[in-house]
Design an enzyme around this catalytic site. Structure first.
Site, PDB file in Angstrom:
ATOM      1  CE  LYS A 153      -3.849  -2.465   2.155  1.00 21.59           C
ATOM      2  NZ  LYS A 153      -4.682  -2.749   3.338  1.00 21.59           N
ATOM      3  CG  ASP A 168      -9.527  -0.133   5.140  1.00 16.87           C
ATOM      4  OD1 ASP A 168      -9.372  -0.541   3.971  1.00 16.87           O
ATOM      5  OD2 ASP A 168      -8.741  -0.384   6.063  1.00 16.87           O
ATOM      6  CD  GLN A 192      -3.593  -4.486   6.415  1.00 11.74           C
ATOM      7  OE1 GLN A 192      -3.782  -3.414   5.846  1.00 11.74           O
ATOM      8  NE2 GLN A 192      -3.928  -5.641   5.870  1.00 11.74           N
TER       9      GLN A 192
END
Ligand code: GUN
Length: 290
Positions: free
Chosen positions: A52, A119, A96
């Site tokens: 990422k 997200d 994450q």
């Protein structure tokens, strides 16, 4: 059979994003800035987060990686989230997953400012998604919708079977594909570990989205000719013939199922790269809004 090439499509999307970033730089506008928090040293998660950050560099975004030790407390993590929520230079950030067992994931995700939740995991964004309101879509489902659209896979009126009801993939996919939207308007069945007569259900599917995390679970005798397959699974399977000691396996027996499929995503190189591209896209949208 046509491969739905996530690597190529994600590169196309990243090129589109890079063009917009370059134009912003030229005009003296703010450069999008994505931050990622990772807790612990899980190998797969470290790899994903590194990808990422690398993708941010590729499109010209600024990025910040906050790498915390395994024994980080909920309070410490909360403190880091509060800093990112307040930081006016950060357009969006992610935590994450999975988090270590001593941390309550749902509690943590609730603390992320929904406007920076690129997200799309905060209940505000999940709720807005289910109501067809503007929101950040979770990156993996967003990537799958984009692949289906760009390859013009017909979804309207089709039977879609989603395998797996996770909050990150299965559940949102089932919602998105039933909505009135491009790559939507499908008749959706959400199958899971308690589903009975699964093969009967999958054999009737025009499109199967496999997101259960069991390597090569979906076999050729479970699908019909002409099916479209989206394989979200990506599991490290021990393989002594490989230098790194493992290979990456999807949820679908690609070799056999691809012989019957009209469209299919490979693993790797299918859904995985799309997830990263759509996270960048969400960050770009976040920075446009601010
Ligand atoms: N773990 C697996 N997929 C994802 C994702 O899309 N976002 C985050 N934050 N964690 C993940």
């Amino acid at each position: 059979m046509q491969i739905l090439d996530g690597r190529k499509t994600s590169n196309d999307i990243k090129d589109e994003i890079a063009l917009e970033v370059a134009a912003r730089k030229k005009n003296g506008n703010k450069i999008p800035h994505l931050a990622a928090i990772i807790v612990g040293s899980d190998g797969a998660s470290q790899t994903y987060v590194a990808s990422k950050v690398k993708a941010c560099q590729k499109v010209g975004f600024n990025s910040t990686l906050i790498d915390l030790p395994e024994d980080t407390t909920e309070e410490q993590l909360l403190h880091e989230i509060e800093i990112l929520n307040k930081d006016t230079d950060i357009d969006g950030f992610i935590v994450q997953l999975p988090l270590p067992k001593h941390i309550d994931e749902q509690k943590i995700l609730m603390l992320v400012n929904p406007d920076k939740d690129v997200d799309g995991f905060h209940p505000t964004n999940v709720g807005r998604m289910t109501l067809d309101l503007p929101c950040y879509l979770p990156a993996t489902p967003f990537g799958i919708m984009e692949l289906l659209e760009r390859y013009q896979v017909e979804t309207s009126g089709k039977n879609v079977v989603v395998l797996g009801r996770s909050h990150i993939v299965g559940r949102p996919m089932s919602i998105l594909m039933s909505q009135k939207r491009k790559a939507g308007n499908a008749t959706v069945t959400l199958a899971h570990s308690r589903t009975q007569n699964l093969a009967k259900i999958t054999k009737n599917a025009d499109i199967i989205i496999a997101a259960i995390g069991i390597p090569e679970f979906l076999k050729a005798d479970m699908v019909k000719d002409g099916v479209t397959i989206i394989d979200v699974g990506i599991t490290r399977v021990k393989d002594v013939t490989k230098k790194r000691g493992y290979r990456l396996a999807g949820d679908v027996d690609f070799e056999q199922v691809s012989k019957k499929a009209a469209f299919i995503t490979p693993v790797p190189g299918g859904v995985g790269p799309m997830t990263i591209a759509m996270l960048l896209k969400n960050t770009l949208l976040a920075s446009r809004h601010r």
